[in-house]
Design a protein around this motif. Structure first.
Motif, mmCIF file in Angstrom:
data_model
loop_
_atom_site.group_PDB
_atom_site.id
_atom_site.type_symbol
_atom_site.label_atom_id
_atom_site.label_comp_id
_atom_site.label_asym_id
_atom_site.label_seq_id
_atom_site.Cartn_x
_atom_site.Cartn_y
_atom_site.Cartn_z
ATOM 1 N N ASP A 171 114.329 63.179 31.399
ATOM 2 C CA ASP A 171 113.169 63.827 31.998
ATOM 3 C C ASP A 171 112.212 64.202 30.865
ATOM 4 O OD1 ASP A 171 111.379 65.619 33.037
ATOM 5 O OD2 ASP A 171 112.854 66.783 34.170
ATOM 6 N N GLY A 172 111.021 63.596 30.868
ATOM 7 C CA GLY A 172 110.075 63.812 29.777
ATOM 8 C C GLY A 172 109.692 65.268 29.586
ATOM 9 N N VAL A 173 109.783 66.051 30.663
ATOM 10 C CA VAL A 173 109.423 67.462 30.574
ATOM 11 C C VAL A 173 110.563 68.259 29.934
ATOM 12 C CG1 VAL A 173 108.595 69.422 31.938
ATOM 13 C CG2 VAL A 173 108.137 67.111 32.707
ATOM 14 N N HIS A 174 111.736 67.637 29.893
ATOM 15 C CA HIS A 174 112.952 68.344 29.530
ATOM 16 C C HIS A 174 113.694 67.750 28.348
ATOM 17 C CE1 HIS A 174 113.885 70.921 33.123
ATOM 18 N NE2 HIS A 174 114.323 71.593 32.090
ATOM 19 N N LEU A 175 112.937 67.181 27.400
ATOM 20 C CA LEU A 175 113.617 66.459 26.319
ATOM 21 C C LEU A 175 114.570 67.344 25.529
ATOM 22 C CD1 LEU A 175 110.952 63.961 24.965
ATOM 23 C CD2 LEU A 175 112.862 63.561 26.507
ATOM 24 N N GLU A 176 114.203 68.617 25.367
ATOM 25 C CA GLU A 176 115.075 69.520 24.612
ATOM 26 C C GLU A 176 116.480 69.550 25.176
ATOM 27 O OE1 GLU A 176 111.877 72.878 23.985
ATOM 28 O OE2 GLU A 176 113.904 73.631 23.683
ATOM 29 N N ARG A 177 116.557 69.489 26.512
ATOM 30 C CA ARG A 177 117.847 69.525 27.172
ATOM 31 C C ARG A 177 118.479 68.132 27.198
ATOM 32 N NH1 ARG A 177 117.430 69.871 33.426
ATOM 33 N NH2 ARG A 177 117.148 67.667 33.027
ATOM 34 N N ASP A 178 117.673 67.118 27.545
ATOM 35 C CA ASP A 178 118.222 65.789 27.814
ATOM 36 C C ASP A 178 118.640 65.005 26.579
ATOM 37 O OD1 ASP A 178 117.378 66.648 30.257
ATOM 38 O OD2 ASP A 178 116.547 64.727 30.879
ATOM 39 N N LEU A 179 117.976 65.248 25.446
ATOM 40 C CA LEU A 179 118.267 64.414 24.277
ATOM 41 C C LEU A 179 119.641 64.667 23.670
ATOM 42 C CD1 LEU A 179 114.809 64.162 22.459
ATOM 43 C CD2 LEU A 179 116.003 62.408 23.782
ATOM 44 N N PHE A 180 120.281 65.773 24.051
ATOM 45 C CA PHE A 180 121.633 66.013 23.552
ATOM 46 C C PHE A 180 122.552 64.894 24.025
ATOM 47 C CE2 PHE A 180 125.905 67.655 23.512
ATOM 48 C CZ PHE A 180 125.974 68.332 22.313
ATOM 49 N N LEU A 181 122.447 64.575 25.299
ATOM 50 C CA LEU A 181 123.244 63.485 25.870
ATOM 51 C C LEU A 181 122.836 62.156 25.226
ATOM 52 C CD1 LEU A 181 125.219 62.348 28.031
ATOM 53 C CD2 LEU A 181 123.303 62.302 29.614
ATOM 54 N N THR A 182 121.507 61.966 25.049
ATOM 55 C CA THR A 182 121.010 60.720 24.459
ATOM 56 C C THR A 182 121.619 60.489 23.070
ATOM 57 O OG1 THR A 182 118.949 61.068 25.653
ATOM 58 C CG2 THR A 182 118.911 59.455 23.868
ATOM 59 N N LEU A 183 121.601 61.525 22.235
ATOM 60 C CA LEU A 183 122.151 61.372 20.883
ATOM 61 C C LEU A 183 123.659 61.145 20.925
ATOM 62 C CD1 LEU A 183 120.207 63.859 18.590
ATOM 63 C CD2 LEU A 183 119.751 61.474 19.114
ATOM 64 N N GLN A 184 124.317 61.770 21.894
ATOM 65 C CA GLN A 184 125.755 61.549 22.024
ATOM 66 C C GLN A 184 126.027 60.086 22.394
ATOM 67 O OE1 GLN A 184 127.777 63.806 25.093
ATOM 68 N NE2 GLN A 184 129.681 63.828 23.916
ATOM 69 N N LEU A 185 125.225 59.546 23.320
ATOM 70 C CA LEU A 185 125.383 58.145 23.712
ATOM 71 C C LEU A 185 125.124 57.225 22.524
ATOM 72 C CD1 LEU A 185 123.608 58.228 27.206
ATOM 73 C CD2 LEU A 185 126.073 58.178 26.772
ATOM 74 N N ALA A 186 124.097 57.561 21.728
ATOM 75 C CA ALA A 186 123.778 56.752 20.549
ATOM 76 C C ALA A 186 124.965 56.768 19.585
ATOM 77 C CB ALA A 186 122.526 57.277 19.861
ATOM 78 N N ASP A 187 125.581 57.934 19.416
ATOM 79 C CA ASP A 187 126.735 58.045 18.530
ATOM 80 C C ASP A 187 127.922 57.221 19.024
ATOM 81 O OD1 ASP A 187 125.477 59.674 16.731
ATOM 82 O OD2 ASP A 187 126.229 61.546 17.584
ATOM 83 N N MET A 188 127.975 56.996 20.342
ATOM 84 C CA MET A 188 129.115 56.263 20.900
ATOM 85 C C MET A 188 129.073 54.785 20.570
ATOM 86 S SD MET A 188 129.560 58.119 24.607
ATOM 87 C CE MET A 188 131.079 57.338 25.094
#
Lengths: 87, 601
Positions: free
Chosen positions: B90-107
């Motif tokens: 959610d573009g309005v909520h990047l602070e919250r959503d990018l945690f999951l994104t970075l975790q996925l990238a780490d995977m």
């Protein structure tokens, strides 16, 4: 002092959070030791609503009572002695 | 559940936080032919479909990949089998959503990121540096407005360009260090995060989480630029609704609107009309059709086309009563959900819910209960602990009148005087609080803590709301429909075997001398088992004194929920707890009803 004791408008730095799953959940939402948050609303004996940057988070009273914080901002301004320390 | 790969199909998995528009993207990719199934061992549903050469799986909304709840466990299992990930944020909520994104990238699974709600981003005066985000993550980042289909075509074109994301140096170092222990880096990472055990790999969840959170915060500083939006109307409304002095009256208005829409319009006008149609046209038609081959007075005939027949009453019930109620309810709930209002209500009411052993999140099943207790009982799955699910189910089946019966109850009580209506509300509230407090004291454990994100308020988009209402209503009917059939079958069998008459004669003394109601009241209670409003309507036709009406309506509400709710309760709680719940409802109902009768009659 703990997170549930904040007044509206007060800014604090989180010191410690309870352990366990709730700690990891808090970190995901952006709350961890060292995070600066501002209290935007406090329900009487209920949750504290805090703002971190542009995100708002509701923290239940029982959990908030377990989160230790150190004051910054508003309250400090009222208390002359401590004002210098955190200014 | 996730199927094995079909030949030549790549497994594309959609991942994202709750309410980011993942299902809109999923529907766009897969079209109508979607397979929704229950993930084994959980109550979580997973949808699957295909898009060109891709097998597409939607996962439940999560804030991170781990095992904190069933949703996360299911998402983790599905993600582990993915060939590529489509992470919706959610573009309005990047602070919250990018945690999951970075975790996925780490995977280390090839992925793409779509940034949804770009229209809302603009409206709130936020600027996103998509190029910088792409550079930092090392994967394609596509801005979209899923609800308006903007950017989705671009997204499909870029599916083939999915890449593994850039890991942080710490994670890369750790993965390199333990790379010989397991086959894939995904497994090593999950072991490091304490998700599974690999001999020789230490658990470093906290360290990794802290570092990842710091990266998200720094990344957001670079990528997200806010204009001051303090004066924006939606922000002001959002803040106001969190103040008890404004929030509580606003909530009451909201409940009143819900009552007008669901309790009066849908449960009254629409249901009356549809039932008329079904009774005049459909039922005679199906009776005639089936009656040609099966005599109506045989046992089979009774079961199929009798008064409580599967083809007669059940079909009428589902189409004429349940359908309008469920649709209007989900319509209202979708509007509340999409507007960002519900988390505010959860925060406002958290304290009250704490007293009865729940936390603010329980507001959703409780509101749903006024629509349909069956629907609400299913939704207790969203609650944080098993203890909370049990408390919620007990309170729902004991004290919450569903909209089907509320109409009749309100009509009867208002007819005898507003005072009686108030007395009824007061009794229900008291029992609600008493039962909840008692359960909170008796059951081991304590309410789970409220820790929720309060999203900005926004105007719900009609298209989204309609889509959501349709999906949820369909889903509910698919799940509960068969239960209603089972329920009416049971009643038919009881009627055929004479079990109903036996029950009536057994309960008669209780009803007549203890509750001071006429003997026919027993039949009304039995009717209420099939349909709550049938029971209420049966009382409507009796000559009762004002006091008797209060006793009858109170007992009827407290009395066990309809038979399909009971089936859900048994399904969700198992037979032992299910039996206990039903038995306590019966006890409380007759105890309270009788006590009131002894005092006022």
């Amino acid at each position: 002092m703990t997170l549930n004791q904040l007044n509206r408008g007060q800014t604090v730095i989180l010191l410690d959070l309870p352990s366990g799953i709730i700690r990891s959940q808090a970190v995901r939402l952006g709350l961890m030791p060292g995070t600066e948050v501002t209290c935007v609303q406090k329900m009487p004996k209920g949750p504290v609503i805090i703002r971190k940057n542009h995100q708002q988070i509701a923290v239940g009273e029982a959990l908030a009572a377990q989160i230790t914080v150190k004051a910054l901002g508003q309250e400090v301004a009222r208390d002359g002695k401590r004002a210098q320390r955190w200014a | 559940m996730a199927k094995e790969h079909k030949d030549g199909h790549k497994h594309l998995v959609l991942v994202g936080n709750p309410n980011v528009g993942k299902s809109v993207v999923f529907n766009y990719l897969t079209g109508l032919y979607v397979d929704v199934s229950n993930f084994p061992g959980t109550t979580v549903d997973v949808s699957q479909g295909t898009y060109n050469d891709y097998l597409v799986t939607d996962t439940p909304g999560i804030y991170g990949v781990s095992s904190f709840n069933d949703e996360e466990k299911v998402a983790k299992e599905v993600i582990m089998k993915a060939d590529l990930l489509l992470n919706v944020v959610d573009g309005v909520h990047l602070e919250r959503d990018l945690f999951l994104t970075l975790q996925l990238a780490d995977m280390g699974i090839p992925m793409l990121v779509v940034v949804n709600m770009m229209d809302e981003v603009k409206r709130q005066g936020i600027q996103l540096d998509i190029k910088r985000l792409e550079q930092y993550l090392g994967v394609p980042v596509i801005p979209i407005v899923a609800a308006q289909r903007i950017g989705l075509e671009d997204m499909t074109k870029k599916l083939a360009t999915a890449k593994k994301g850039i890991k942080s140096t710490e994670i890369s170092g750790l993965l390199e260090k333990y790379k010989d222990i397991a086959k894939g880096e995904t497994e090593v990472l999950l072991a490091l995060e304490g998700e599974n055990k690999l001999p020789g790999v230490p658990e470093k969840r906290e360290e990794i989480y802290f570092a990842r959170r710091k990266r998200v915060d720094n990344l957001c500083k670079e990528v997200v630029h806010y204009k001051d939006n303090k004066h924006q109307l939606s922000t002001r409304i959002g803040d106001l609704l969190l103040k008890p002095a404004v929030g509580i009256p606003a909530l009451l208005i909201m409940l009143y609107l819900a009552y007008r829409l669901i309790g009066v319009f849908a449960a009254g006008t629409v249901v009356d009309y549809l039932e008329g149609v079904m009774n005049t046209y459909y039922e005679p038609w199906v009776r005639g059709l089936v009656g040609q081959t099966i005599a109506p007075d045989t046992a089979l005939g009774q079961i199929l086309i009798g008064d409580f027949g599967v083809l007669t009453m059940t079909i009428t019930y589902i189409l004429a009563l349940l359908l309008p109620l469920v649709i209007s309810f989900y319509l209202f709930l979708s509007i509340l959900e999409d507007s960002g209002y519900l988390p505010r209500v959860a925060a406002l009411l958290d304290r009250v819910f704490n007293v009865i052993g729940l936390n603010g999140r329980a507001v959703i099943p409780m509101i749903l209960g006024f629509g349909c207790v069956t629907m609400a009982s299913i939704s207790t799955r969203i609650l944080g602990s098993d203890r909370e699910r049990l408390i919620a189910i007990v309170l729902l089946s004991l004290t919450i009148p569903c909209s089907a019966q509320m109409g009749v109850i309100t009509a009867m009580l208002s007819a005898v005087g507003f005072g009686y209506f108030l007395a009824y509300v007061f009794i229900m509230l008291t029992i609600f609080m008493l039962a909840g407090t008692l359960l909170n004291k008796l059951l081991p454990g304590k309410p789970t803590d409220l820790l929720i994100d309060i999203p900005p308020m926004r105007l719900p988009l009609l298209k989204n709301v309609v889509q959501k209402t349709f999906n949820k209503s369909w889903h509910f009917l698919a799940e509960a429909g068969p239960l209603f059939v089972i329920g009416s079958l049971l009643i038919s069998v009881m009627k055929l075997t004479g079990a109903i008459e036996i029950l009536q004669s057994v309960t008669a003394p209780l009803v007549v001398s203890w509750m001071k109601l006429p003997i026919e009241a027993t039949t009304a209670f039995m009717m209420a088992l099939i349909r709550r409003d049938f029971g209420a309507a049966a009382f409507f036709q009796m000559a009762l004194s004002k006091q008797q009406i209060l006793v009858a309506m109170t007992t009827l509400t407290l009395f066990v929920p309809c038979i399909s709710s009971m089936v859900v309760i048994f399904k969700e709680r198992g037979s032992k707890q299910g039996f206990l719940v039903i038995a306590s409802c019966l006890t409380v109902a007759f105890l309270v009803g009788g006590l009131i009768a002894q005092v006022i009659i």
